[in-house]
Design a protein around this motif. Structure first.
Motif, short mmCIF file in Angstrom:
data_model
loop_
_atom_site.label_atom_id
_atom_site.label_comp_id
_atom_site.label_asym_id
_atom_site.label_seq_id
_atom_site.Cartn_x
_atom_site.Cartn_y
_atom_site.Cartn_z
N ARG A 223 -7.37 0.22 -2.54
CA ARG A 223 -9.18 0.40 -2.07
C ARG A 223 -9.06 -1.10 -1.96
O ARG A 223 -8.67 -1.87 -2.76
N HIS B 120 -0.97 1.28 -7.48
CA HIS B 120 0.46 2.84 -7.50
C HIS B 120 0.16 3.66 -8.43
O HIS B 120 -0.55 3.20 -9.14
N GLN B 121 0.39 5.05 -7.82
CA GLN B 121 -0.48 6.16 -8.40
C GLN B 121 1.46 6.68 -8.52
O GLN B 121 2.15 6.95 -8.02
N ASP C 8 1.54 10.65 -9.17
CA ASP C 8 -0.01 11.41 -9.34
C ASP C 8 0.93 13.04 -9.65
O ASP C 8 2.25 12.99 -8.49
N ARG D 234 -3.96 4.82 3.01
CA ARG D 234 -4.65 6.16 1.57
C ARG D 234 -5.34 5.62 0.44
O ARG D 234 -4.52 4.78 0.03
N PRO D 235 -6.24 5.85 -0.13
CA PRO D 235 -7.38 5.07 -1.71
C PRO D 235 -5.93 6.02 -3.06
O PRO D 235 -6.66 5.78 -3.84
N GLU D 236 -5.66 7.60 -2.03
CA GLU D 236 -5.07 8.45 -3.78
C GLU D 236 -4.56 9.18 -2.60
O GLU D 236 -3.92 9.15 -1.70
N GLY D 237 -4.10 9.94 -3.50
CA GLY D 237 -2.99 11.35 -3.46
C GLY D 237 -3.22 12.23 -2.95
O GLY D 237 -2.98 12.78 -2.12
N MET E 165 -1.27 2.71 -3.24
CA MET E 165 -2.83 3.71 -2.94
C MET E 165 -3.56 2.43 -2.70
O MET E 165 -3.36 1.24 -3.20
N GLN F 267 -3.95 -3.17 -3.39
CA GLN F 267 -2.57 -2.29 -3.67
C GLN F 267 -2.66 -1.79 -5.01
O GLN F 267 -1.58 -2.94 -5.69
#
Ligand code: AMP
Length: 432
Positions: free
Chosen positions: A122, A135-136, A138, A89-92, A120, A133
């Motif tokens: 990309r 981290h977010q 969200d 996954r590139p985003e949540g 995440m 790699q």
């Protein structure tokens, strides 16, 4: 040859590591996530976790086929016998909306507020604050189009960064209108850029067909040059009546609550499903091109994913970027706490006894013990290095008498405690 971690990844290290900076400190990451959790859960958000890998189609549909993320940055997951159709996954947001639809979360009281923290992926070129790699955190709200929800989401994002101690943050706020407004804008951009098509980068020539708004977001300097020359009108000039009224309400709520923002007509976040409010959070210390985070309303996303229509809005910030900003501002983290009790035996035969006392103390406090017998001076030095507050030395006398002397390393005070009272004593002492 030694094996190193893959490019674009970081190890999160324990306190005291020689190469420690905030963005690689495991303690700093935990502090940031805990701070965000406190702020978001007080506002009624509930934690959600979704898989780290998902169907590639989810991301293609959910993030948009014209984005760099989908075109160049996806990590594909292969395993034996698999069709290769999964991606990291590139985003949540897409995963959260999928989970909402698939698990019938519509049954829960609306609007439903959710938050997520996690890695995440990309496949970008590594730079400062740009990892493969990262981290977010969200925050997503599903089930309402109310401008109050938008304003609250922005206010919460600001609240998280302020609670972390950051001061030099700016919210850049825009609106990308309703689908028909965006279509009118895209048509304007097509007409404007088509005569200079040849001067645009290959990517932007492609965007001209698929989604011209994304040209404005281009990272290519050549494209930015063309954009500047053409004095492109902003999206805001194309807002329809309803989108304009909604945008006005969002601004009014934010002003009422003293949440500062700048209107930035250049915010486009041109994903197909974005609608109305869009914003980014910037910090002087991380650089103009590197947002700390961004957010937007995505009322069209659930349908894009094949589900029933559910309006939504959300934001994400990059944990590493926030930590870089905290470093730039010199924000200090709370000092890591040492153990309340450090227990050492003076003779080998008493080591297991000291260990058992320390282990029983763990029901109320952090307690550590020495794995071999120590002389008093070494035991005190060791306890100090670990940041312990109380030290107890165990010899044959202590075992025979059923009591231990606890020395407070801060005050120097000594207290004789019956072994049977140790846990109660620590429970009381730990509150100080
Ligand atoms: P986006 O989902 O692209 O809007 O990104 C939201 C936030 O995630 C950005 O503002 C950054 O703080 C962070 N972010 C995005 N990509 C990366 C990356 N490659 N490395 C580190 N942080 C990133």
């Amino acid at each position: 040859m030694a094996i190193n971690r893959p490019k674009g990844t970081e190890d999160h290290l324990p306190a005291g590591s020689p190469k420690l900076t905030l963005d690689v400190s495991a303690q700093a990451h935990a502090h940031l996530v805990n701070t965000a959790r406190t702020v978001l859960e007080r506002a009624g958000a509930q934690r959600i976790d979704t898989p780290l890998f998902e169907e590639a189609d989810l991301v293609k549909r959910g993030v948009g086929g014209s984005t760099d993320i989908v075109r160049k940055e996806m990590f594909t997951v292969y395993y034996f016998g698999d069709h290769g159709g999964y991606i990291l996954r590139p985003e949540g947001t897409a995963g959260i909306v999928r989970a909402y639809l698939q698990n019938g979360l519509k049954q829960l009281p609306a609007p439903l507020k959710l938050w997520l923290h996690g890695p995440m992926f990309r496949a970008e070129r590594q730079q400062r604050g740009r990892l493969r790699q990262f981290h977010q955190v969200d925050y997503e709200v599903l089930g309402s189009t109310d401008a109050l929800v938008d304003a609250e989401a922005i206010a919460l994002m600001v609240e998280v960064v302020k609670t972390l101690g950051l001061k030099q943050v700016r919210v850049k706020l825009g609106s990308i209108g309703d689908p028909q407004d965006r279509e009118a804008y895209n048509q304007y951009l097509r007409d404007l850029f088509s005569p200079v098509r040849e001067r645009l980068s290959g990517d932007s020539q492609d965007r001209l067909e698929r989604n011209p708004m994304r040209i404005l977001d281009s990272k290519s300097e050549g494209d930015q040059h063309v954009i500047a020359e053409l004095s492109v009108k902003p999206m805001l000039a194309f807002l329809g009546e309803e989108a304009r009224a909604h945008f006005g309400q969002v601004q009014k709520y934010l002003s009422d609550w003293d949440v500062e923002f700048d209107i930035d007509p250049s915010i486009v976040r041109g994903l197909d499903y974005y609608r109305r409010t869009a914003w980014e959070l910037h910090h002087e210390g991380v650089g103009a091109k590197s947002a700390l985070g961004g957010g937007g309303r995505y009322d069209g996303l659930a349908e894009q994913l094949g589900g029933a229509a559910v309006p939504g809005i959300g934001w994400a910030f990059g944990v590493e970027r926030l930590l870089l900003a905290m470093e730039a501002e010199g924000v200090e983290l709370p000092a890591p706490e040492g153990p309340l009790l450090y227990m050492a035996a003076l003779d080998e035969e008493n080591v297991p006894y000291a260990a058992s006392l320390a282990m029983s103390a763990r029901s109320v406090a952090r307690a550590e013990f020495a794995y071999r017998a120590m002389k008093p001076a070494s035991a005190f030095r060791d306890a100090e290095r670990r940041g312990a507050r109380l030290v107890a030395l165990i010899g044959s006398n202590e075992v025979a008498q059923g009591g231990i002397t606890l020395k407070n390393l801060v005050s120097g005070e000594q207290t004789l405690v019956e072994t049977s009272d140790l846990v109660a004593f620590l429970a009381e002492h730990g509150k100080e």
